[in-house]
Write an enzyme that holds these catalytic residues in place. Structure first.
Site, PDB file in Angstrom:
ATOM      1  CE  LYS A   1      27.627  44.525 141.548  1.00  0.00           C
ATOM      2  NZ  LYS A   1      26.548  45.256 140.784  1.00  0.00           N
ATOM      3  NE  ARG A   2      33.030  37.948 139.192  1.00  0.00           N
ATOM      4  CZ  ARG A   2      34.111  37.627 138.990  1.00  0.00           C
ATOM      5  NH1 ARG A   2      34.386  36.476 139.523  1.00  0.00           N
ATOM      6  NH2 ARG A   2      34.990  38.273 138.231  1.00  0.00           N
TER       7      ARG A   2
END
Ligand code: GLU
Length: 483
Positions: free
Chosen positions: A257-258
């Site tokens: 997700k980062r």
């Protein structure tokens, strides 16, 4: 042997694109082989359970264009398909292992286990359950074990992993895989709350649901030797395994997700076509040919082969996905996409347009954009008078003599019989020829007056779609306001 495969997600949140690919590979493999693709919900970890996740992931797969043959919502002859509804089965099977000596009771407290790990860490050993000294059936003896069970002492059931030797299995993607038994932990099979761990439930269900091939992400590879031992302990034939490579960011780190979007819903909300996302993830780690990139679902089914899936991690190239979306955008009939564009336009304050007009605008602009939702911004002038005029473009192409060059066109456009692409082209060509003028001395000012922008589609086509009245109005207003 009939092919039965399963997608076995834990309902812990949204569906990750990696999960979508696993589900898709299972589906493609099943369809290619005339088999069945099953959805099994692995929800025995109550601490990570998210209630809406099951529906969300079924919806995400449906959006992507595939359905499961058996699932919690559809049922099937091997149900229930939610592990939380099968706990008695796991207890029953753990008893078989206890009875045949492949598993044992252990009574350690979490403090004892922490201490054991600390000791191991201090002496530089990998943390691993030490059967020879901890509080279990072997160190306590049968009588004490029986007494503790009778008094309902908290306990778990652990797999008795051999101390020496190798555990081998063959993997369709990775070939022969070997693990040393000494590196494998005495895995907990049944937790103190009576719930099974992933390993026990997964193996029991794959067997009872007659799964022929386990197709899952590479991160489960280290679990497989435990599963192989379980199949042996039960005396069952194990399914065939295929561990598919991880999805990686372009910098080769694990996709997370980062780094940006990872959930199917993110891509849906960004305006990707499901067909483009499916086509793209299918080709992350597999491609039946070296040149071709565009495959429909049916073509993916036709060509899919696990043997051709790569071992190496697959780069998730976002730019390429956008490109793929643009290819799909160009391949549909504009009229099919028009209702969707109308929906998108609802959130803009432009005057309403009809479905036919929307389709024409799509046909006009789609070669220049990646997403349908780019149209209202990239081609704002197709829905409203130019809100601004590009200064740089204006200073380059609006010269003191331009007004005089353009003005006669008002007459010419007014008397044109048909305000079509071709007619506009012919009449402007004729005009510049008679004036011995370069075409660009007309085209750029027209583009500026009518669209306000430097980039866009072919000018005559743009004008014919906007229509005579609108074009003349824009030209007049610009001429009035500019020297
Ligand atoms: N429940 C596991 C998961 O969340 C399933 C892994 C497998 O397919 O065996 O992915």
């Amino acid at each position: 042997m009939s092919v039965r495969v399963r997608f076995a997600p834990s309902p812990t949140g949204f569906l990750h694109v990696g999960g979508l690919r696993t589900a898709l590979y299972n589906y493609l493999f099943a369809r290619h082989n005339g088999g069945k693709c099953i959805l099994r919900i692995e929800d025995t970890d109550q601490t990570r359970y998210v209630e809406s996740a099951e529906t969300a992931l079924i919806e995400a797969c449906r959006w992507a264009g595939f359905e499961f043959d058996e699932s919690p919502e559809k049922g099937g002859e091997f149900g229930p398909y939610r592990q939380s509804e099968r706990t008695d089965t796991y207890k029953k099977y753990s008893k078989i292992l206890l009875e045949n000596g492949s598993a044992y009771y252990a009574f350690d407290t979490s403090e004892d286990l922490d201490k054991m790990r600390e000791r191991q860490q201090k002496s530089g050993l990998a943390p691993k359950y030490d059967r020879s000294i901890m509080r279990n059936q072997y160190t306590l003896g049968e009588d004490e074990t029986a007494r503790l069970i009778a008094t309902d002492e908290p306990r778990v059931v652990r797999l008795k992993v051999p101390i020496t030797g190798d555990i081998r299995f063959s993997d369709i993607v990775r070939g022969e895989v070997v693990f040393a038994a000494r590196d494998i932990d005495d895995q907990i099979l049944l937790k103190s709350d009576g719930y099974p761990t992933y390993h026990l439930a997964n193996v029991v269900d794959d067997h009872l649901m007659e799964i022929s091939h386990v197709i899952r992400a590479e991160e489960w590879l280290p679990s497989t030797p435990k599963h192989v031992l379980l199949y042996q302990a039960f005396g069952w034939e194990s399914p065939k395994f295929a561990h598919v490579p991880l999805l990686l960011n372009p910098d080769k780190t694990k996709m997370s997700k980062r780094h940006g979007d990872v959930f199917v819903d993110d891509f849906k909300n960004k305006g990707f076509f499901p067909e483009a996302l499916v086509n793209f993830v299918a080709l992350c780690g597999w491609n039946p040919s070296s040149e071709r990139e565009i495959y429909s679902m049916n073509e993916l089914i036709e060509h899919f082969a696990l043997e051709k899936v790569n071992k190496a991690g697959a780069i998730f190239d976002y730019k390429k996905l956008e490109w793929m979306n643009s290819q799909y955008l160009r391949s549909y009939e504009p009229i099919e996409l028009a209702p969707e564009l109308l929906k998108i336009l609802d959130s803009y304050a432009y005057p309403k347009v009809g479905v036919e007009y929307a389709a024409q605008v799509i046909g006009l602009l789609r070669e220049r954009i990646n997403f349908l939702h780019d149209i209202p911004t990239f081609g704002d002038y197709m829905f409203t008078r130019p809100l601004a005029f590009d200064d740089e473009y204006k200073s380059k192409h609006w010269k003191p003599e331009t007004k005089a060059n353009i003005t006669p066109l008002l007459e010419i456009f007014t008397s044109l019989q048909e305000f079509s692409h071709q007619a506009l082209h012919d009449v402007v060509q004729e005009y510049v020829a008679s004036k011995q003028m370069a075409l660009k001395l007309i085209i750029h000012p027209l583009r500026l007056m009518i669209t306000g922008k430097q980039v866009g589609a072919g000018m005559f086509e743009t004008m014919s779609i906007l229509g005579r009245e609108e074009v003349l109005a824009r030209m007049k207003s610009f001429l009035e306001n500019n020297p």
